[in-house]
Design a protein around this motif. Structure first.
Motif, PDB file in Angstrom:
ATOM      1  N   GLU A 178      50.813 -15.404 -21.669  1.00 36.63           N
ATOM      2  CA  GLU A 178      49.390 -15.111 -21.458  1.00 36.63           C
ATOM      3  C   GLU A 178      48.673 -16.302 -20.837  1.00 36.63           C
ATOM      4  OE1 GLU A 178      48.338 -11.999 -25.083  1.00 36.63           O
ATOM      5  OE2 GLU A 178      48.577 -14.131 -25.536  1.00 36.63           O
ATOM      6  N   ALA A 179      48.972 -17.508 -21.305  1.00 37.73           N
ATOM      7  CA  ALA A 179      48.301 -18.705 -20.803  1.00 37.73           C
ATOM      8  C   ALA A 179      48.668 -18.990 -19.352  1.00 37.73           C
ATOM      9  CB  ALA A 179      48.658 -19.901 -21.681  1.00 37.73           C
ATOM     10  N   ALA A 180      49.883 -18.614 -18.943  1.00 39.53           N
ATOM     11  CA  ALA A 180      50.357 -18.930 -17.592  1.00 39.53           C
ATOM     12  C   ALA A 180      50.239 -17.757 -16.613  1.00 39.53           C
ATOM     13  CB  ALA A 180      51.824 -19.370 -17.667  1.00 39.53           C
ATOM     14  N   TRP A 181      49.745 -16.626 -17.077  1.00 40.75           N
ATOM     15  CA  TRP A 181      49.746 -15.432 -16.223  1.00 40.75           C
ATOM     16  C   TRP A 181      48.868 -15.647 -14.983  1.00 40.75           C
ATOM     17  CZ3 TRP A 181      53.256 -11.867 -16.634  1.00 40.75           C
ATOM     18  CH2 TRP A 181      53.114 -10.658 -15.939  1.00 40.75           C
ATOM     19  N   PRO A 182      49.383 -15.378 -13.783  1.00 40.79           N
ATOM     20  CA  PRO A 182      48.620 -15.632 -12.554  1.00 40.79           C
ATOM     21  C   PRO A 182      47.469 -14.639 -12.382  1.00 40.79           C
ATOM     22  CG  PRO A 182      50.693 -14.560 -12.037  1.00 40.79           C
ATOM     23  CD  PRO A 182      50.746 -14.876 -13.501  1.00 40.79           C
ATOM     24  N   ALA A 183      46.383 -15.129 -11.814  1.00 43.63           N
ATOM     25  CA  ALA A 183      45.188 -14.294 -11.659  1.00 43.63           C
ATOM     26  C   ALA A 183      44.814 -14.036 -10.210  1.00 43.63           C
ATOM     27  CB  ALA A 183      44.002 -14.957 -12.379  1.00 43.63           C
ATOM     28  N   ASP A 184      45.541 -14.624  -9.252  1.00 46.43           N
ATOM     29  CA  ASP A 184      45.080 -14.544  -7.862  1.00 46.43           C
ATOM     30  C   ASP A 184      46.182 -14.124  -6.886  1.00 46.43           C
ATOM     31  OD1 ASP A 184      46.573 -16.800  -8.156  1.00 46.43           O
ATOM     32  OD2 ASP A 184      45.121 -18.176  -7.268  1.00 46.43           O
ATOM     33  N   LEU A 185      47.187 -13.406  -7.361  1.00 46.61           N
ATOM     34  CA  LEU A 185      48.243 -12.934  -6.472  1.00 46.61           C
ATOM     35  C   LEU A 185      47.873 -11.567  -5.886  1.00 46.61           C
ATOM     36  CD1 LEU A 185      51.485 -13.863  -8.458  1.00 46.61           C
ATOM     37  CD2 LEU A 185      50.330 -15.157  -6.652  1.00 46.61           C
ATOM     38  N   PRO A 186      48.476 -11.192  -4.744  1.00 45.51           N
ATOM     39  CA  PRO A 186      48.167  -9.894  -4.137  1.00 45.51           C
ATOM     40  C   PRO A 186      48.491  -8.734  -5.074  1.00 45.51           C
ATOM     41  CG  PRO A 186      49.333 -11.295  -2.582  1.00 45.51           C
ATOM     42  CD  PRO A 186      49.383 -12.000  -3.898  1.00 45.51           C
ATOM     43  N   THR A 187      47.590  -7.772  -5.114  1.00 43.92           N
ATOM     44  CA  THR A 187      47.756  -6.605  -5.971  1.00 43.92           C
ATOM     45  C   THR A 187      47.775  -5.327  -5.136  1.00 43.92           C
ATOM     46  OG1 THR A 187      45.375  -6.360  -6.340  1.00 43.92           O
ATOM     47  CG2 THR A 187      46.588  -7.758  -7.897  1.00 43.92           C
ATOM     48  N   GLY A 188      48.199  -4.270  -5.752  1.00 43.91           N
ATOM     49  CA  GLY A 188      48.224  -2.952  -5.121  1.00 43.91           C
ATOM     50  C   GLY A 188      48.829  -1.969  -6.095  1.00 43.91           C
ATOM     51  N   PHE A 212      57.490   8.113 -11.341  1.00 43.35           N
ATOM     52  CA  PHE A 212      56.364   7.232 -11.033  1.00 43.35           C
ATOM     53  C   PHE A 212      55.291   7.247 -12.125  1.00 43.35           C
ATOM     54  CE2 PHE A 212      58.306   7.450  -6.927  1.00 43.35           C
ATOM     55  CZ  PHE A 212      57.893   6.321  -6.236  1.00 43.35           C
ATOM     56  N   TYR A 213      55.628   7.622 -13.338  1.00 49.05           N
ATOM     57  CA  TYR A 213      54.599   7.873 -14.344  1.00 49.05           C
ATOM     58  C   TYR A 213      54.104   6.629 -15.061  1.00 49.05           C
ATOM     59  CZ  TYR A 213      56.041  12.439 -12.974  1.00 49.05           C
ATOM     60  OH  TYR A 213      56.351  13.541 -12.206  1.00 49.05           O
ATOM     61  N   PHE A 214      54.558   5.444 -14.647  1.00 54.75           N
ATOM     62  CA  PHE A 214      53.921   4.193 -15.032  1.00 54.75           C
ATOM     63  C   PHE A 214      53.231   3.535 -13.839  1.00 54.75           C
ATOM     64  CE2 PHE A 214      57.129   4.295 -18.511  1.00 54.75           C
ATOM     65  CZ  PHE A 214      56.225   4.281 -19.564  1.00 54.75           C
ATOM     66  N   ALA A 215      53.215   4.213 -12.696  1.00 57.00           N
ATOM     67  CA  ALA A 215      52.600   3.633 -11.499  1.00 57.00           C
ATOM     68  C   ALA A 215      51.156   3.241 -11.792  1.00 57.00           C
ATOM     69  CB  ALA A 215      52.674   4.617 -10.342  1.00 57.00           C
ATOM     70  N   CYS A 216      50.746   2.117 -11.243  1.00 59.09           N
ATOM     71  CA  CYS A 216      49.439   1.559 -11.579  1.00 59.09           C
ATOM     72  C   CYS A 216      49.084   0.499 -10.551  1.00 59.09           C
ATOM     73  CB  CYS A 216      49.482   0.928 -12.970  1.00 59.09           C
ATOM     74  SG  CYS A 216      50.748  -0.363 -13.098  1.00 59.09           S
ATOM     75  N   THR A 217      47.897  -0.042 -10.678  1.00 54.70           N
ATOM     76  CA  THR A 217      47.456  -1.141  -9.826  1.00 54.70           C
ATOM     77  C   THR A 217      47.696  -2.463 -10.559  1.00 54.70           C
ATOM     78  OG1 THR A 217      45.751   0.294  -8.894  1.00 54.70           O
ATOM     79  CG2 THR A 217      45.530  -2.070  -8.506  1.00 54.70           C
ATOM     80  N   ASP A 218      48.516  -3.309  -9.970  1.00 56.51           N
ATOM     81  CA  ASP A 218      48.829  -4.587 -10.606  1.00 56.51           C
ATOM     82  C   ASP A 218      49.403  -5.521  -9.536  1.00 56.51           C
ATOM     83  OD1 ASP A 218      49.318  -6.614 -12.519  1.00 56.51           O
ATOM     84  OD2 ASP A 218      49.887  -5.131 -14.028  1.00 56.51           O
ATOM     85  N   ILE A 219      49.877  -6.680  -9.949  1.00 59.11           N
ATOM     86  CA  ILE A 219      50.448  -7.672  -9.045  1.00 59.11           C
ATOM     87  C   ILE A 219      51.725  -7.107  -8.410  1.00 59.11           C
ATOM     88  CG2 ILE A 219      51.490  -9.964  -8.925  1.00 59.11           C
ATOM     89  CD1 ILE A 219      49.706 -10.710 -11.353  1.00 59.11           C
ATOM     90  N   ARG A 220      51.793  -7.140  -7.094  1.00 67.03           N
ATOM     91  CA  ARG A 220      52.968  -6.580  -6.423  1.00 67.03           C
ATOM     92  C   ARG A 220      54.250  -7.324  -6.813  1.00 67.03           C
ATOM     93  NH1 ARG A 220      49.664  -6.346  -1.477  1.00 67.03           N
ATOM     94  NH2 ARG A 220      48.857  -4.226  -1.273  1.00 67.03           N
ATOM     95  N   ALA A 221      54.163  -8.639  -6.912  1.00 67.79           N
ATOM     96  CA  ALA A 221      55.356  -9.412  -7.267  1.00 67.79           C
ATOM     97  C   ALA A 221      55.837  -9.079  -8.682  1.00 67.79           C
ATOM     98  CB  ALA A 221      55.076 -10.907  -7.146  1.00 67.79           C
ATOM     99  N   TYR A 222      54.953  -8.588  -9.544  1.00 67.42           N
ATOM    100  CA  TYR A 222      55.373  -8.149 -10.870  1.00 67.42           C
ATOM    101  C   TYR A 222      56.334  -6.969 -10.770  1.00 67.42           C
ATOM    102  CZ  TYR A 222      55.032  -6.051 -15.539  1.00 67.42           C
ATOM    103  OH  TYR A 222      55.327  -5.498 -16.767  1.00 67.42           O
ATOM    104  N   ASP A 223      56.116  -6.086  -9.801  1.00 68.45           N
ATOM    105  CA  ASP A 223      57.032  -4.963  -9.587  1.00 68.45           C
ATOM    106  C   ASP A 223      58.437  -5.466  -9.281  1.00 68.45           C
ATOM    107  OD1 ASP A 223      57.125  -2.204  -9.731  1.00 68.45           O
ATOM    108  OD2 ASP A 223      56.415  -1.848  -7.691  1.00 68.45           O
ATOM    109  N   LEU A 224      58.528  -6.502  -8.460  1.00 68.62           N
ATOM    110  CA  LEU A 224      59.824  -7.102  -8.140  1.00 68.62           C
ATOM    111  C   LEU A 224      60.430  -7.758  -9.377  1.00 68.62           C
ATOM    112  CD1 LEU A 224      62.019  -7.889  -6.119  1.00 68.62           C
ATOM    113  CD2 LEU A 224      60.601  -9.858  -5.453  1.00 68.62           C
ATOM    114  N   ALA A 225      59.606  -8.397 -10.208  1.00 74.29           N
ATOM    115  CA  ALA A 225      60.110  -9.030 -11.427  1.00 74.29           C
ATOM    116  C   ALA A 225      60.674  -7.990 -12.394  1.00 74.29           C
ATOM    117  CB  ALA A 225      58.996  -9.835 -12.096  1.00 74.29           C
ATOM    118  N   VAL A 226      59.995  -6.854 -12.520  1.00 79.16           N
ATOM    119  CA  VAL A 226      60.502  -5.763 -13.358  1.00 79.16           C
ATOM    120  C   VAL A 226      61.867  -5.312 -12.841  1.00 79.16           C
ATOM    121  CG1 VAL A 226      60.145  -3.348 -14.011  1.00 79.16           C
ATOM    122  CG2 VAL A 226      58.235  -4.956 -14.113  1.00 79.16           C
TER     123      VAL A 226
END
Length: 317
Positions: A178-188, A212-226
């Protein structure tokens, strides 16, 4: 995918009569997965997937999901749009649940992906992100970082019944994430759940992106991390394949280059994705009905992944 709601042959045959898909030949429940009730349905007009949406999928989100499927299919991606009935509706009610019918796609979900398959799947994710830049709709991530601590608290000390000391371990790591979570990366709009079983393949060709039933708006790089965490380990969360992990990042980046900031954030995003799936699997482990036709997922497989990412910050170098 799973089966929580049983559908009688009579009810299903009546449901299908409102579609131009032919008559019912057979239906079989799909036990894999944990979210909705799913059946493979064969009719005289072809093969389909029937999905009944259970409690975790809010009925109010279904128009977003249906529009998303249509948009991706119209963009030329291998995504199956929901089939409309004779009145033009995609969402109906069956056995008291919202339900839809989706055309079955060819291909198989690989249990042990190769580096070539991983690269192709990650490249398709990048193409999906590109197509979704023109989507024009948004949905908050209710399984995102803001929801992990409330879910941890709901699981509570029952986590220690899964593994001694698990609550405290997750609590400590979550505080650091939580303390390190990025706040300014590209989202979509992202898939947020692109496990190998949600990608259909023939050889190294991607023939389908599904669920696609968890599809949402969030950090794109998070999708790659998942995707990284779900593809490069075995089912127990062990034996990480570094070459496969590198192929995922390379496949994505060749279609959508990653910024320096995105690459730097991937280790913490990967730890966050492990916390997300550890907690949702733990919740399901503790709360799945005894009579549900569903394969429960081991939450400790994500505790093992989480430990690996904590000790291997070079994984995305």
């Amino acid at each position: 995918m799973a089966v929580y709601t049983q559908v009688s042959a009579e009810a299903l045959a009546g449901f299908l009569r409102d579609y131009d898909v032919g008559g019912l030949l057979s239906a079989k429940g799909i036990a894999e997965g944990v979210e909705n009730s799913n059946y493979i349905v064969d009719t005289t007009g072809g093969r389909f997937i029937l999905t009944l949406y259970e409690k975790r999928v809010a009925a109010g989100d279904l128009p977003f999901f249906m529009a998303l499927l249509d948009h991706l299919a119209d963009s030329g991606l291998p995504v199956p749009p929901a089939i409309k009935d004779r009145q033009g509706q995609t969402i109906r009610v069956l056995e008291g649940r919202p339900a839809c019918l989706i055309r079955f796609l060819p291909g198989v979900s690989v249990s042990h992906p190769t580096a070539g398959q991983a690269r192709a799947a990650a490249a398709m994710m990048a193409d999906m992100h590109g197509a979704l830049e023109g989507f024009g709709q948004a949905r908050p991530n209710d399984m995102g970082v803001a929801g992990w601590r409330p879910l941890l608290e709901r699981c509570g000390r029952d986590l220690d019944g899964i593994e001694s000391g698990l609550f405290d371990r997750v609590d400590r790591v979550l505080a650091a994430v939580e303390a390190a979570w990025p706040a300014d990366l590209p989202t979509g709009v992202i898939h947020a759940d692109l496990f190998p079983d949600n990608v259909l393949m023939l050889g190294e060709e991607v023939t389908g992106l599904i669920d696609f039933y968890f599809a949402c708006t969030d950090i794109r790089a998070y999708d790659l991390a998942v995707m990284h965490g779900s593809w490069m380990f075995d089912a127990r969360g062990e034996n990480p394949d570094a070459a496969l992990g590198q192929a995922l990042v390379a496949g994505y980046a060749e279609r959508r280059p990653l910024s320096t900031e995105e690459r730097a954030a991937l280790p913490i995003l990967a730890q966050g994705s492990c916390i997300r799936f550890l907690l949702t699997r733990a919740w399901d482990w503790l709360n799945t009905p005894a009579d549900a036709l569903v394969t429960r997922k081991d939450p400790l497989a994500y505790r093992r992944r989480l430990q690996w990412y904590q000790t291997h910050p070079e994984a995305f170098a």
